[in-house]
Motif scaffolding. Structure first.
Motif, PDB file in Angstrom:
ATOM      1  N   PHE A   1       0.814  -1.212   0.000  1.00 32.24           N
ATOM      2  CA  PHE A   1       0.000   0.000   0.000  1.00 32.24           C
ATOM      3  C   PHE A   1       0.855   1.272   0.000  1.00 32.24           C
ATOM      4  O   PHE A   1       0.546   2.251   0.672  1.00 32.24           O
ATOM      5  N   ARG A   2       1.932   1.234  -0.781  1.00 32.80           N
ATOM      6  CA  ARG A   2       2.753   2.435  -0.949  1.00 32.80           C
ATOM      7  C   ARG A   2       2.094   3.350  -1.974  1.00 32.80           C
ATOM      8  O   ARG A   2       1.759   2.926  -3.067  1.00 32.80           O
ATOM      9  N   ASP A   3       1.940   4.610  -1.628  1.00 27.12           N
ATOM     10  CA  ASP A   3       1.244   5.550  -2.500  1.00 27.12           C
ATOM     11  C   ASP A   3       2.154   6.229  -3.514  1.00 27.12           C
ATOM     12  O   ASP A   3       1.673   6.795  -4.487  1.00 27.12           O
ATOM     13  N   ASN A   4       3.455   6.190  -3.265  1.00 26.42           N
ATOM     14  CA  ASN A   4       4.346   6.969  -4.119  1.00 26.42           C
ATOM     15  C   ASN A   4       5.621   6.199  -4.471  1.00 26.42           C
ATOM     16  O   ASN A   4       6.728   6.614  -4.110  1.00 26.42           O
ATOM     17  N   PRO A   5       5.502   5.077  -5.198  1.00 26.58           N
ATOM     18  CA  PRO A   5       6.706   4.327  -5.575  1.00 26.58           C
ATOM     19  C   PRO A   5       7.467   5.048  -6.681  1.00 26.58           C
ATOM     20  O   PRO A   5       6.874   5.778  -7.481  1.00 26.58           O
ATOM     21  N   ASP A   6       8.787   4.853  -6.715  1.00 26.10           N
ATOM     22  CA  ASP A   6       9.544   5.436  -7.820  1.00 26.10           C
ATOM     23  C   ASP A   6       9.470   4.487  -9.019  1.00 26.10           C
ATOM     24  O   ASP A   6       8.827   3.433  -8.965  1.00 26.10           O
ATOM     25  N   VAL A   7      10.135   4.863 -10.107  1.00 22.72           N
ATOM     26  CA  VAL A   7      10.042   4.101 -11.355  1.00 22.72           C
ATOM     27  C   VAL A   7      10.544   2.675 -11.173  1.00 22.72           C
ATOM     28  O   VAL A   7       9.935   1.713 -11.654  1.00 22.72           O
ATOM     29  N   TYR A   8      11.661   2.524 -10.468  1.00 21.69           N
ATOM     30  CA  TYR A   8      12.248   1.199 -10.297  1.00 21.69           C
ATOM     31  C   TYR A   8      11.352   0.312  -9.431  1.00 21.69           C
ATOM     32  O   TYR A   8      11.168  -0.870  -9.712  1.00 21.69           O
ATOM     33  N   GLU A   9      10.811   0.879  -8.369  1.00 24.17           N
ATOM     34  CA  GLU A   9       9.920   0.112  -7.500  1.00 24.17           C
ATOM     35  C   GLU A   9       8.678  -0.338  -8.267  1.00 24.17           C
ATOM     36  O   GLU A   9       8.221  -1.470  -8.113  1.00 24.17           O
ATOM     37  N   PHE A  10       8.152   0.558  -9.092  1.00 25.76           N
ATOM     38  CA  PHE A  10       6.966   0.214  -9.881  1.00 25.76           C
ATOM     39  C   PHE A  10       7.278  -0.916 -10.858  1.00 25.76           C
ATOM     40  O   PHE A  10       6.496  -1.853 -11.012  1.00 25.76           O
ATOM     41  N   ARG A  11       8.440  -0.826 -11.507  1.00 28.86           N
ATOM     42  CA  ARG A  11       8.822  -1.852 -12.487  1.00 28.86           C
ATOM     43  C   ARG A  11       8.971  -3.216 -11.813  1.00 28.86           C
ATOM     44  O   ARG A  11       8.463  -4.228 -12.309  1.00 28.86           O
ATOM     45  N   HIS A  12       9.632  -3.251 -10.688  1.00 28.57           N
ATOM     46  CA  HIS A  12       9.826  -4.524  -9.987  1.00 28.57           C
ATOM     47  C   HIS A  12       8.507  -5.052  -9.435  1.00 28.57           C
ATOM     48  O   HIS A  12       8.269  -6.261  -9.427  1.00 28.57           O
ATOM     49  N   THR A  13       7.648  -4.155  -8.981  1.00 29.49           N
ATOM     50  CA  THR A  13       6.359  -4.581  -8.438  1.00 29.49           C
ATOM     51  C   THR A  13       5.489  -5.203  -9.514  1.00 29.49           C
ATOM     52  O   THR A  13       4.868  -6.245  -9.304  1.00 29.49           O
ATOM     53  N   ILE A  14       5.448  -4.576 -10.680  1.00 29.61           N
ATOM     54  CA  ILE A  14       4.602  -5.109 -11.745  1.00 29.61           C
ATOM     55  C   ILE A  14       5.158  -6.436 -12.257  1.00 29.61           C
ATOM     56  O   ILE A  14       4.412  -7.311 -12.705  1.00 29.61           O
ATOM     57  N   GLN A  15       6.471  -6.616 -12.164  1.00 32.22           N
ATOM     58  CA  GLN A  15       7.056  -7.911 -12.520  1.00 32.22           C
ATOM     59  C   GLN A  15       6.578  -8.995 -11.552  1.00 32.22           C
ATOM     60  O   GLN A  15       6.234 -10.106 -11.957  1.00 32.22           O
ATOM     61  N   LYS A  16       6.549  -8.654 -10.269  1.00 30.58           N
ATOM     62  CA  LYS A  16       6.078  -9.612  -9.268  1.00 30.58           C
ATOM     63  C   LYS A  16       4.602  -9.930  -9.473  1.00 30.58           C
ATOM     64  O   LYS A  16       4.163 -11.063  -9.277  1.00 30.58           O
TER      65      LYS A  16
END
Length: 213
Positions: free
Chosen positions: A138-153
């Motif tokens: 429930f992070r509201d403000n991920p950076d680009v790298y966090e978003f990329r890794h999250t969507i991979q998961k």
């Protein structure tokens, strides 16, 4: 609340002595809003409710929208204290929505046979980002790298599927990203691609340098 069953309940009790006769006006309002909601949320070509069917040349949706546009324009919300008209954003929102659907239908029905109005909603987009946000704690403000890794998961764990223990009604909308057409090998190839690997290394190096600082 703004449903056919609620309006029917109002009509049922209007005749009773202890029930305000003005409730019939409320019932009519609920009937109208129910039709409007159904008409812009059609999910299939056929349905038990006429308004829930897909829009076709002879479905009557365009005529309904024109009629309800005039009805909404005549509605006013007044303050119970001052009696003055109150600006309601929802009123203008509905007018814009219905007029847009009228214009879209008149153009698209010249090229295609029917229109499923629910596909114009942003439910799919909301579902996708909801799953990504939930996966990230429930992070509201991920950076680009966090978003990329999250969507991979999300892809790997098939997290886009609805939970069996959910406490909300399914909106029957697909997620923006549907990976059901990929097999496991194809997904792993995407995740292990050189681009993904390079970004992962850069991100890890960045975290390491920040730690040293």
């Amino acid at each position: 609340v703004l449903s056919h069953s609620v309006a029917a309940a109002f009509d049922l009790y209007v005749g009773r002595e202890d029930f305000d006769s003005k409730a019939s006006e409320t019932a009519q309002y609920v009937y109208n809003m129910d039709k409007i909601f159904d008409s812009v949320n059609a999910k299939s070509l056929k349905s038990e409710k006429k308004e829930m069917c897909a829009v076709t040349e002879y479905s009557g949706h365009v005529e309904l929208w024109k009629e309800k546009t005039e009805w909404i324009e005549k509605r006013h919300i007044r303050s119970s204290k001052t009696g003055r008209k109150i600006y309601a954003a929802c009123k203008n929102g509905w007018l814009i929505t219905l007029k847009a659907f009228i214009g879209i239908s008149e153009v698209l029905l010249k090229k295609i046979k029917f229109i499923v109005t629910s596909r114009f909603s942003q439910d799919s987009l909301e579902n996708t980002f909801s799953n990504i946000r939930r996966r990230g704690g429930f992070r509201d403000n991920p950076d680009v790298y966090e978003f990329r890794h999250t969507i991979q998961k999300v892809i790997i764990t098939n997290f886009l599927k609805q939970s069996r223990g959910k406490n909300c009604q399914d909106d029957e909308a697909y997620s923006l990203i549907d990976f059901s057409c990929f097999n496991k090998k194809e997904l792993l190839d995407i995740i292990s691609s050189e681009d993904c690997a390079a970004e992962s290394v850069q991100h890890d190096d960045s975290l390491y340098l920040n730690t040293l600082d």
